[in-house]
Design a protein around this motif. Structure first.
Motif, mmCIF file in Angstrom:
data_model
loop_
_atom_site.group_PDB
_atom_site.id
_atom_site.type_symbol
_atom_site.label_atom_id
_atom_site.label_comp_id
_atom_site.label_asym_id
_atom_site.label_seq_id
_atom_site.Cartn_x
_atom_site.Cartn_y
_atom_site.Cartn_z
ATOM 1 N N ILE A 1 0.767 -1.270 0.326
ATOM 2 C CA ILE A 1 -0.081 -0.322 0.047
ATOM 3 C C ILE A 1 0.807 1.262 -0.039
ATOM 4 C CG2 ILE A 1 -1.738 1.273 1.386
ATOM 5 C CD1 ILE A 1 -2.242 -1.889 2.343
ATOM 6 N N THR A 2 1.852 1.677 0.603
ATOM 7 C CA THR A 2 2.786 2.122 0.973
ATOM 8 C C THR A 2 4.231 1.846 0.996
ATOM 9 O OG1 THR A 2 2.975 2.818 3.600
ATOM 10 C CG2 THR A 2 1.051 3.845 1.359
ATOM 11 N N HIS A 3 4.946 2.456 0.951
ATOM 12 C CA HIS A 3 6.850 1.922 1.548
ATOM 13 C C HIS A 3 6.230 0.924 2.777
ATOM 14 C CE1 HIS A 3 10.777 1.565 1.171
ATOM 15 N NE2 HIS A 3 11.265 2.493 2.300
ATOM 16 N N LYS A 4 5.686 1.464 4.016
ATOM 17 C CA LYS A 4 5.685 1.179 5.156
ATOM 18 C C LYS A 4 4.535 0.481 5.346
ATOM 19 C CE LYS A 4 8.867 4.715 7.597
ATOM 20 N NZ LYS A 4 8.920 5.200 8.526
ATOM 21 N N LEU A 5 3.872 0.116 4.317
ATOM 22 C CA LEU A 5 2.293 0.036 4.974
ATOM 23 C C LEU A 5 1.981 -1.583 3.984
ATOM 24 C CD1 LEU A 5 0.160 -0.996 6.718
ATOM 25 C CD2 LEU A 5 -0.987 0.852 5.119
ATOM 26 N N VAL A 6 1.827 -3.289 4.290
ATOM 27 C CA VAL A 6 1.608 -4.513 3.537
ATOM 28 C C VAL A 6 0.226 -4.722 4.106
ATOM 29 C CG1 VAL A 6 1.951 -6.071 2.978
ATOM 30 C CG2 VAL A 6 3.864 -4.250 2.743
ATOM 31 N N GLY A 7 -0.775 -4.593 2.909
ATOM 32 C CA GLY A 7 -2.034 -5.644 3.995
ATOM 33 C C GLY A 7 -1.921 -7.149 2.738
ATOM 34 N N ARG A 8 -2.858 -7.595 3.613
ATOM 35 C CA ARG A 8 -3.033 -9.074 2.356
ATOM 36 C C ARG A 8 -4.706 -9.731 2.270
ATOM 37 N NH1 ARG A 8 -0.113 -13.591 4.881
ATOM 38 N NH2 ARG A 8 2.122 -13.313 3.430
ATOM 39 N N ALA A 9 -4.980 -9.076 1.673
ATOM 40 C CA ALA A 9 -6.603 -10.112 1.943
ATOM 41 C C ALA A 9 -7.304 -11.522 1.233
ATOM 42 C CB ALA A 9 -7.984 -9.197 1.021
ATOM 43 N N GLY A 10 -7.739 -12.410 2.042
ATOM 44 C CA GLY A 10 -8.183 -13.261 1.641
ATOM 45 C C GLY A 10 -9.277 -13.838 1.607
ATOM 46 N N ILE A 11 -9.637 -14.582 0.520
ATOM 47 C CA ILE A 11 -10.654 -15.125 1.102
ATOM 48 C C ILE A 11 -10.746 -17.195 0.491
ATOM 49 C CG2 ILE A 11 -11.909 -14.925 -0.953
ATOM 50 C CD1 ILE A 11 -14.994 -14.375 0.188
ATOM 51 N N ARG A 12 -11.698 -17.422 1.116
ATOM 52 C CA ARG A 12 -11.272 -19.009 1.390
ATOM 53 C C ARG A 12 -13.382 -19.260 1.346
ATOM 54 N NH1 ARG A 12 -7.918 -23.610 1.191
ATOM 55 N NH2 ARG A 12 -8.579 -24.970 1.918
ATOM 56 N N ASN A 13 -13.392 -20.350 0.710
ATOM 57 C CA ASN A 13 -14.714 -21.274 0.750
ATOM 58 C C ASN A 13 -14.665 -22.672 0.704
ATOM 59 O OD1 ASN A 13 -14.599 -21.118 -2.332
ATOM 60 N ND2 ASN A 13 -16.327 -22.076 -2.363
ATOM 61 N N GLU A 14 -15.413 -23.277 1.834
ATOM 62 C CA GLU A 14 -15.121 -24.774 1.531
ATOM 63 C C GLU A 14 -16.806 -25.170 2.037
ATOM 64 O OE1 GLU A 14 -11.341 -24.999 4.447
ATOM 65 O OE2 GLU A 14 -14.312 -24.312 5.604
ATOM 66 N N TYR A 15 -16.683 -26.689 0.907
ATOM 67 C CA TYR A 15 -17.895 -27.508 1.166
ATOM 68 C C TYR A 15 -17.601 -28.873 1.275
ATOM 69 C CZ TYR A 15 -21.999 -30.931 -1.353
ATOM 70 O OH TYR A 15 -22.819 -31.475 -0.651
ATOM 71 N N SER A 16 -18.397 -30.111 2.248
ATOM 72 C CA SER A 16 -18.063 -30.687 2.951
ATOM 73 C C SER A 16 -19.800 -31.743 2.588
ATOM 74 C CB SER A 16 -18.212 -30.971 4.288
ATOM 75 O OG SER A 16 -17.687 -32.230 4.835
ATOM 76 N N GLN A 17 -19.223 -32.945 1.736
ATOM 77 C CA GLN A 17 -20.091 -33.618 1.005
ATOM 78 C C GLN A 17 -20.956 -34.393 2.376
ATOM 79 O OE1 GLN A 17 -19.928 -37.208 -1.181
ATOM 80 N NE2 GLN A 17 -20.728 -36.071 -3.090
ATOM 81 N N VAL A 18 -20.689 -35.112 3.249
ATOM 82 C CA VAL A 18 -21.098 -35.345 4.501
ATOM 83 C C VAL A 18 -21.698 -34.773 5.123
ATOM 84 C CG1 VAL A 18 -19.242 -35.075 6.339
ATOM 85 C CG2 VAL A 18 -20.573 -37.431 6.059
ATOM 86 N N ILE A 19 -21.659 -33.091 5.858
ATOM 87 C CA ILE A 19 -22.668 -32.598 5.781
ATOM 88 C C ILE A 19 -23.606 -32.152 5.029
ATOM 89 C CG2 ILE A 19 -21.407 -32.834 8.926
ATOM 90 C CD1 ILE A 19 -20.623 -30.296 7.252
#
Length: 717
Positions: free
Chosen positions: A431-449
């Motif tokens: 973002i700047t020389h001194k600021l770093v960001g990490r954004a993530g998203i995860r989606n999951e599916y379980s067949q048994v439930i």
């Protein structure tokens, strides 16, 4: 029950003579500016130095022939070069700025301990693990010296920040390991299955981990396996519990190794160390493993690993819950694990493909009843990472798992099969020389439930000075209910945890200081409802009505300090954790601190290398405040506490030569003072009698020798 014979594997890339070679020089950048505080060391040895204020360094080594000199500095690419030993060497080393140097100036550290040559947040390397006194060269036990973990000696697993052992997952080369520990034995914590020297890097997350991983409410342990070995060699050894050997063949771009071992802890180890358990069959078993590595291109690597193992044991233990006052347990285990991975780097991008299979079968004897449990998992994973600009990098991937669980008690059989699918997207932004960001998203599916979830993750790091930074992390994390619950109820939902983390870290002059505060909220935990008195047995099989009405919280702070500068040829680290946690889950009757958690955990480790006598001495002391346990005679649920836990351990490694071959003689005394630690108590049905849950032995002594024959380099091509 695998014994601690991995201590010496760090010697596999070294050799031995009595004369020393002096290596000196200066380290600068491309502009001829000196780099003070750069790390300079010979790969796979104790020999190293740090550049002074003028960028100069000087080190002495007893190695012979050739070695690899590595120079590393924050924000710069590592320098690796072969050096011919025997005569004094003077070098001028110029480091080039990393292509992502501006991004690397700030590193996401909240909730994560990194241990690899490439990361500035280095905490533990393989050599650190095998020289941690009392850990027995076991990765998981060594990690208990870090803040955020609890001392649980009667169950296997990493218990992190109020989480149970099932809430931490181990990952090898991006793939979840189904059975990272030897099979469960009542009231006996089991070792991890893998040697720390199989891995070049270790990242231990105590919370807020990346969207690349899932199915863990508390933490993940990410292990990255080694690439090509340096040379061909033969390795073997013998100790109080095992005999083992291995052969490694290295070609120009390919390597293949085979390793085998047999262990039996009864003849010497159990006779030498008094046992608190009546073993009618001492643990014994075997393992065979093989690694294949091929460099497919200048930036590509193919890895194949397979391991087959088996073991048996039997014990008789006091048990106030039975009519006879005793219970017997027998185990015969078979385990297979294989892992294949391929990586290839492209212009501004990197491709990863991974595949693994595992199988585990336990044949059990419970008093007069026959039982068995088993599981298998097949998984595949694909991930692609690309740097779109110098300021933005994106990772995207998908993974698919199929696994099956089976359980049998006499004629009663239960089983289920699941298909688990997950996708993830993560972006690192400067973002700047001194600021770093990490954004993530995860989606999951379980067949048994038949359930989906979506889990966002967010981290920020701000550089407060040349040597320090602060980090923030937030994330939602989901996990399938334990398989014991899914045998009886497949309508359950995912269990959920939400993490908030604030971290401060300072690294300067080979000193690391970290302090981290956190809050973790639990929801949708599985609860059991039965019409019988509370059963404190952690190994019981649930049978009542279950739902997702449980919940809780964990909050506290961790402090860590490591110093490799103050004392010559020495280092030490200090860890402290404060934990406030309560939860209502499983068959608990109220929201309380769980039996596997403790409010205060403290550890201090000291290591010193005596170069004149080629001896490394290590010591560790661990303290943990008393843990809650269920006393049926108390009116308040889980209000009783065990005595505080104390453990002082020592280990020694003596480096020598036998027949011209590099040799290490190693010894360890665990719990030197013989403190009679107690992990809990089991009560009779009427509450009048109790039996303490104690470690298998109060004090243990271990001794062994390892020899490395590395005169095979003439056959290398």
């Amino acid at each position: 029950m695998k014994t601690f014979f991995t201590l010496y594997f760090f010697l596999m890339s070294t050799s031995w003579i009595w004369a020393q070679t002096i290596i000196s020089g200066k380290v600068t950048d491309a502009k001829k500016e000196v780099l003070a505080g750069a790390s300079v060391y010979l790969k796979g040895t104790y020999d190293g130095a740090t550049t002074d204020g003028q960028g100069n360094f000087k080190l002495a080594t007893d190695e012979k022939d050739t070695a690899t000199l590595i120079v590393s500095y924050i924000g710069y690419e590592n320098s690796e070069q072969k050096v011919q030993l025997g005569k004094p060497i003077t070098l001028t080393i110029v480091l080039t700025e990393s292509k992502n140097a501006t991004l690397n100036e700030v590193v996401i550290t909240a909730g994560v301990f990194e241990a690899s040559d490439e990361k500035r947040t280095t905490i533990l390397k393989p050599l650190d693990i095998v020289t941690t006194a009392g850990a027995g060269a076991d990765i998981f036990r060594a990690l208990q010296s870090l803040p955020g973990t609890s001392q649980v000696g009667e169950q296997e697993g990493l218990f992190v920040r109020g989480g149970s052992g099932t809430e931490t997952k181990a990952v090898i080369d991006g793939l979840i390991v189904q059975n990272p520990f030897f099979s469960s034995v009542p009231n006996v914590a089991q070792r991890g299955r893998f040697s720390p020297f199989q891995f070049k890097g270790t990242a231990f997350s105590t919370g807020g981990y990346s969207a690349q991983y899932g199915q863990a409410l508390s933490s993940v342990l990410v292990l990255n396996s080694n690439d090509l070995p340096e040379k061909s060699q033969i390795n073997g050894g013998i100790n109080f519990a095992s005999v083992y050997g291995g052969y490694t063949q290295r070609w120009e771009k390919t390597s293949l190794d085979f390793n085998g071992s047999y262990f039996n802890v009864g003849p010497i180890l159990f006779n030498l160390n008094s046992q608190n358990i009546e073993w009618h069959k001492a643990p014994q078993g075997y393992s065979f493993a093989s690694n294949f590595r091929k460099q497919t291109s200048a930036t590509g690597m193919l890895k194949v690993y397979a391991n087959l193992a088996g073991n048996t044991l039997g014990l008789t233990a006091p048990d106030e819950t039975t009519d006879s006052g005793k219970s017997t347990f027998g185990l015969k285990n078979q385990n297979f694990y294989s892992n294949v991975s391929y990586t290839e780097a492209f212009d501004k991008g990197k491709l990863y493909i991974g595949f693994s299979q595992s199988f585990n079968k336990d044949d059990l004897r419970l008093d007069t009843a026959d039982a068995s449990r088993g599981d298998s998992r097949t998984q595949g994973r694909i991930m692609f990472t690309r740097d779109f600009t110098n300021d933005v990098a994106v990772s995207v991937g998908t993974e698919l798992h199929t696994y099956e669980y089976k359980n049998q008690f006499d004629e009663y059989k239960t089983s289920f099969r699941d298909v688990y699918w997950a996708n993830f997207l993560e972006t690192d932004v400067h973002i700047t020389h001194k600021l770093v960001g990490r954004a993530g998203i995860r989606n999951e599916y379980s067949q048994v439930i038949h359930r989906w979830n979506v889990a966002p993750r967010l981290s920020l790091a701000y550089k407060t000075s040349d040597y320090s930074q602060i980090s923030l992390a937030y994330g939602q994390f989901y996990q399938n209910p334990n398989q014991l619950y899914l045998y009886i109820n497949k309508k359950l939902d995912f269990e959920k945890a939400e993490h908030f983390i604030l971290n401060y870290q300072r690294i300067r002059n080979d000193r690391t200081f970290r302090v981290e505060a956190y809050y973790k909220s639990y929801s949708q935990l599985v609860r059991e409802f039965v019409d019988e008195p509370f059963d404190a047995n952690a190994f019981r099989f649930p049978y009542g009505i279950t739902d997702n009405s449980g919940g809780g919280y964990a909050q506290g702070f961790d402090v860590f300090f490591r110093d490799r500068k103050t004392f010559k040829n020495s280092e030490y680290w200090i860890s402290y954790s404060y934990l406030d946690t309560k939860r209502l889950f499983a068959n608990y009757l109220a929201k309380v601190m769980p039996s596997f958690a403790s409010t205060h955990n403290f550890s201090v480790l000291y290591k010193r290398y005596f170069s004149k006598i080629n001896l490394q001495a290590n010591a560790s002391y661990t303290y943990s405040s008393g843990r809650p346990y269920y006393n049926p005679n108390e009116q308040e649920f889980m209000s009783a506490h065990t005595p505080a836990y104390h453990n002082l351990s020592m280990s020694f490694n003596y480096l020598t030569s036998i027949g011209g071959n590099f040799t290490v003689i190693y010894a360890e005394v665990s719990n030197v003072l013989g403190t009679q630690n107690v992990f809990g108590y089991r009560y009779s049905a009427d509450g009048k009698n109790r039996i303490p849950t104690s470690p298998p032995t109060y004090r243990s002594v271990f001794l062994g020798v390892n020899i490395t024959i590395d005169k095979l380099k003439k056959s290398n091509s």
